[in-house]
Design an enzyme around this catalytic site. Structure first.
Site, PDB file in Angstrom:
ATOM      1  N   HIS A 306      11.690   6.901 -38.276  1.00 43.76           N
ATOM      2  CA  HIS A 306      12.813   7.772 -38.615  1.00 43.76           C
ATOM      3  C   HIS A 306      14.104   6.961 -38.579  1.00 43.76           C
ATOM      4  O   HIS A 306      14.241   6.054 -37.769  1.00 43.76           O
ATOM      5  CB  HIS A 306      12.916   8.932 -37.603  1.00 43.76           C
ATOM      6  CG  HIS A 306      13.705  10.086 -38.106  1.00 43.76           C
ATOM      7  ND1 HIS A 306      15.066  10.126 -38.023  1.00 43.76           N
ATOM      8  CD2 HIS A 306      13.332  11.222 -38.742  1.00 43.76           C
ATOM      9  CE1 HIS A 306      15.502  11.265 -38.560  1.00 43.76           C
ATOM     10  NE2 HIS A 306      14.479  11.945 -39.001  1.00 43.76           N
ATOM     11  N   ASP A 364       6.853  15.283 -39.769  1.00 39.81           N
ATOM     12  CA  ASP A 364       5.872  15.391 -40.861  1.00 39.81           C
ATOM     13  C   ASP A 364       4.470  14.983 -40.452  1.00 39.81           C
ATOM     14  O   ASP A 364       3.528  15.138 -41.223  1.00 39.81           O
ATOM     15  CB  ASP A 364       6.342  14.522 -42.038  1.00 39.81           C
ATOM     16  CG  ASP A 364       7.659  15.031 -42.594  1.00 39.81           C
ATOM     17  OD1 ASP A 364       8.636  14.264 -42.630  1.00 39.81           O
ATOM     18  OD2 ASP A 364       7.721  16.225 -42.945  1.00 39.81           O
TER      19      ASP A 364
HETATM   20  C1  SDX Z   1      12.205  13.154 -42.784  1.00 45.07           C
HETATM   21  O1  SDX Z   1      16.868  11.804 -42.099  1.00 45.07           O
HETATM   22  C2  SDX Z   1      16.262  12.843 -41.644  1.00 45.07           C
HETATM   23  O2  SDX Z   1      16.730  13.496 -40.728  1.00 45.07           O
HETATM   24  C3  SDX Z   1      14.960  13.180 -42.331  1.00 45.07           C
HETATM   25  C4  SDX Z   1      14.144  14.305 -41.729  1.00 45.07           C
HETATM   26  C5  SDX Z   1      14.844  15.645 -41.851  1.00 45.07           C
HETATM   27  O3  SDX Z   1      14.502  16.538 -41.090  1.00 45.07           O
HETATM   28  O4  SDX Z   1      15.662  15.808 -42.814  1.00 45.07           O
HETATM   29  O5  SDX Z   1      13.878  14.037 -40.371  1.00 45.07           O
HETATM   30  C6  SDX Z   1      12.816  14.455 -42.456  1.00 45.07           C
HETATM   31  O6  SDX Z   1      12.433  12.653 -43.848  1.00 45.07           O
HETATM   32  C7  SDX Z   1      11.369  12.446 -41.745  1.00 45.07           C
HETATM   33  C8  SDX Z   1      10.870  11.038 -42.208  1.00 45.07           C
HETATM   34  C9  SDX Z   1       9.652  11.269 -43.095  1.00 45.07           C
HETATM   35  N1  SDX Z   1       9.243   9.993 -43.723  1.00 45.07           N
HETATM   36  C10 SDX Z   1       8.109   9.379 -43.384  1.00 45.07           C
HETATM   37  O7  SDX Z   1       7.373   9.730 -42.456  1.00 45.07           O
HETATM   38  C11 SDX Z   1       7.757   8.175 -44.261  1.00 45.07           C
HETATM   39  C12 SDX Z   1       7.377   6.975 -43.385  1.00 45.07           C
HETATM   40  N2  SDX Z   1       8.568   6.517 -42.670  1.00 45.07           N
HETATM   41  C13 SDX Z   1       9.322   5.425 -43.263  1.00 45.07           C
HETATM   42  O8  SDX Z   1       9.348   5.406 -44.659  1.00 45.07           O
HETATM   43  C14 SDX Z   1      10.662   5.185 -42.569  1.00 45.07           C
HETATM   44  O9  SDX Z   1      10.415   5.204 -41.228  1.00 45.07           O
HETATM   45  C15 SDX Z   1      11.840   6.096 -42.859  1.00 45.07           C
HETATM   46  C16 SDX Z   1      12.107   6.236 -44.325  1.00 45.07           C
HETATM   47  C17 SDX Z   1      11.593   7.446 -42.288  1.00 45.07           C
HETATM   48  C18 SDX Z   1      13.053   5.508 -42.174  1.00 45.07           C
HETATM   49  O10 SDX Z   1      13.417   4.423 -42.883  1.00 45.07           O
HETATM   50  P1  SDX Z   1      14.559   3.420 -42.362  1.00 45.07           P
HETATM   51  O11 SDX Z   1      15.426   3.976 -41.314  1.00 45.07           O
HETATM   52  O12 SDX Z   1      15.216   2.879 -43.574  1.00 45.07           O
HETATM   53  O13 SDX Z   1      13.703   2.372 -41.591  1.00 45.07           O
HETATM   54  P2  SDX Z   1      13.236   1.056 -42.224  1.00 45.07           P
HETATM   55  O14 SDX Z   1      12.533   1.375 -43.479  1.00 45.07           O
HETATM   56  O15 SDX Z   1      14.396   0.122 -42.267  1.00 45.07           O
HETATM   57  O16 SDX Z   1      12.171   0.573 -41.130  1.00 45.07           O
HETATM   58  C19 SDX Z   1      12.602  -0.224 -40.057  1.00 45.07           C
HETATM   59  C20 SDX Z   1      11.418  -1.133 -39.810  1.00 45.07           C
HETATM   60  C21 SDX Z   1      10.981  -1.863 -41.094  1.00 45.07           C
HETATM   61  O17 SDX Z   1      10.430  -3.108 -40.684  1.00 45.07           O
HETATM   62  P3  SDX Z   1      11.382  -4.430 -40.813  1.00 45.07           P
HETATM   63  O18 SDX Z   1      11.865  -4.485 -42.245  1.00 45.07           O
HETATM   64  O19 SDX Z   1      12.527  -4.211 -39.821  1.00 45.07           O
HETATM   65  O20 SDX Z   1      10.470  -5.557 -40.442  1.00 45.07           O
HETATM   66  O21 SDX Z   1      10.273  -0.345 -39.413  1.00 45.07           O
HETATM   67  C22 SDX Z   1       9.246  -0.480 -40.382  1.00 45.07           C
HETATM   68  C23 SDX Z   1       9.875  -1.034 -41.653  1.00 45.07           C
HETATM   69  O22 SDX Z   1       8.929  -1.782 -42.381  1.00 45.07           O
HETATM   70  N3  SDX Z   1       8.743   0.880 -40.598  1.00 45.07           N
HETATM   71  C24 SDX Z   1       7.461   1.211 -40.710  1.00 45.07           C
HETATM   72  C25 SDX Z   1       7.455   2.596 -40.863  1.00 45.07           C
HETATM   73  N4  SDX Z   1       8.695   3.065 -40.859  1.00 45.07           N
HETATM   74  C26 SDX Z   1       9.494   1.996 -40.707  1.00 45.07           C
HETATM   75  N5  SDX Z   1       6.347   0.470 -40.686  1.00 45.07           N
HETATM   76  C27 SDX Z   1       5.189   1.143 -40.832  1.00 45.07           C
HETATM   77  N6  SDX Z   1       5.072   2.503 -40.986  1.00 45.07           N
HETATM   78  C28 SDX Z   1       6.196   3.239 -40.994  1.00 45.07           C
HETATM   79  N7  SDX Z   1       6.106   4.567 -41.150  1.00 45.07           N
END
Ligand code: SDX
Length: 429
Positions: A306, A364
């Protein structure tokens, strides 16, 4: 609002910037005059360090796993309140008295029908159209029907539009589901509560009476509460940006639905269940954990991570409890998807990669298992998220319209393209 100041040095220039403190949470540095005083922009793709507005509606402490709506913890609202009570709180800022709640319920209930001609929109879609595509179209089309509540400068019309959106989303969502499965539309019934009315519109058929299961409708109502609002997330920011141009509320909500659809946002509940189904059995979990950690593999654990929560999403805990309640009520023993989900969570929470990156289950992760058990196809999961989030979008939209600092949102950029050059005739290219 207490004010301090920060000094920014750029070359031989130094600029004083006001620092504002809110009630709780991080201070903000006001950079509104930065460009005028330094001819420079700030740069923050994804807005990881940027506050877009002042708000009194929702507060998240991502490190502590805290979520407050108008100051009330989500755990208490989910335990003691109902969804329309939370809608009242988000819209008006206070919990309703018994009389206010009765009046609000009555007003919402008596807006649940949609114009009969709305049903003709559905026949234009393929039966296998994704219900979110249908919702984008039909919610935007509400602007074509309710001209008496599209003047955003009139507080009365804004509130009528707000109630209409909250009231009509379940009806439209149920119609999208019924059209998807080829069953006749079911009209709302005014003697049912919000969640029961929605379940009946989805699952009743003309051939027999539909009996509401109070445990399931309470679970549905709580799921709506958990999804109601969440600060300036992507879809809420979309609604605010659309609304900043003066677009009507129905069009703004349609824009929010479109943004929510993405798998990184509200589409994650559908993607998470598809992921659990693809993993299938506990013994295949290590393969997917490895893929999630592999930078060359775009796979991510859906329902994990998140932007704000760097601790457990408090909604996920309540959702997990609701999952067990619903499966228990339905007599579902040993659901393979739940078994995979719980083992996947256990492994991920002890894995150095996820610990170091502070990746926890979000709302989710468990919602899909619950919604599937309630009888919804995965393609309806994000529709249910949009149904519940409509009140948050509307409350934030109203707050933006009423904000004296409100102006059209228009970000700038760092230009890295070609400097000016002259046209070259095609004969010389
Ligand atoms: C919702 O914003 C809100 O409040 C949203 C929400 C709401 O109520 O409105 O809470 C609802 O959208 C919840 C999130 C649902 N999405 C998912 O579950 C999809 C999987 N999650 C990721 O796509 C990600 O965690 C996000 C999109 C939720 C957050 O993305 P960020 O903040 O841009 O984080 P990031 O992509 O920069 O990740 C940071 C690191 C990365 O590694 P590095 O580049 O630092 O090496 O963490 C890793 C990412 O690769 N990472 C994951 C991961 N999520 C982040 N690695 C594996 N699996 C994951 N799910």
């Amino acid at each position: 609002m207490t004010e301090q100041s920060a000094t920014l040095k750029i070359g031989d220039k130094s600029v004083d910037l006001a620092v504002k403190s809110g009630t709780i949470g991080p201070d903000v540095i006001d950079i509104g005059a930065l460009y005028k005083n330094t001819a420079s922009f700030t740069y923050d793709p994804g807005f990881t360090s940027t506050a877009s507005c002042e708000s009194k509606i929702t507060y998240i402490d991502g490190d502590a796993g805290v979520l407050l709506h108008r100051g009330y913890p989500i755990e208490q609202l989910a335990e003691h309140g109902d969804f329309l009570e939370v809608c009242y709180l988000l819209l008006y800022g206070e919990l309703p008295t018994a009389a206010q709640k009765k009046d609000f319920d009555y007003r919402v209930t008596h807006h649940t029908m949609v114009h009969e001609q709305m049903s003709r929109f559905f026949t234009g879609f393929r039966r296998d159209a994704h219900p979110m595509a249908v919702m984008c179209g039909c919610v935007g089309a509400l602007s074509a029907f309710y001209h008496d509540s599209t003047d955003i400068t009139d507080p009365h019309q804004r509130m009528v539009a707000s109630l209409r959106m909250i009231a009509k989303m379940p009806t439209l969502a149920a119609m999208a589901y019924k059209y998807h499965v080829g069953q006749p539309f079911v009209y709302p019934k005014n003697d049912l509560d919000y969640a029961s009315n929605f379940l009946r519109m989805c699952f009743a058929v003309p051939c027999e009476e539909y009996v509401v299961n109070p445990v399931l409708s309470r679970a549905m109502d709580r799921i709506f509460i958990l999804h109601a609002d969440h600060e300036q997330n992507a879809s809420t920011s979309t609604v605010r940006l659309a609304g900043s141009s003066g677009a009507n509320p129905f069009a703004c909500i349609a824009a929010g639905i479109a943004c929510l659809w993405g798998p990184a946002h509200g589409g994650a509940n559908e993607a998470a269940l598809n992921m659990l189904t693809e993993i299938g059995t506990v013994d295949r979990i290590p393969e997917y954990i490895a893929r999630a950690k592999d930078k060359s593999d775009p796979f991510r654990l859906m329902g994990f991570g998140h932007r704000v929560y760097k601790n457990y999403d408090p909604r996920a805990k309540i959702m997990q409890k609701t999952t067990h309640e619903v499966l228990g009520e339905l007599g579902v023993k040993d659901d393979p998807l739940l078994e995979v989900a719980m083992e996947l969570e256990r492994i991920a929470l002890t894995d150095e990669y996820f610990i170091e990156k502070k990746l926890y289950p979000n709302i989710d992760f468990y919602s899909g298992i619950t919604l599937k058990a309630l009888g919804f196809p995965t393609t309806m999961f994000t529709v249910l998220f949009a149904l519940a989030r409509t009140v948050g979008w509307i409350a934030q939209w109203n707050e933006m319209i009423e904000d004296p600092e409100q102006r059209i949102g228009r970000p700038r950029q760092l230009y890295v393209g070609e400097p000016q050059r002259d046209y070259v005739p095609v004969s010389k290219r």
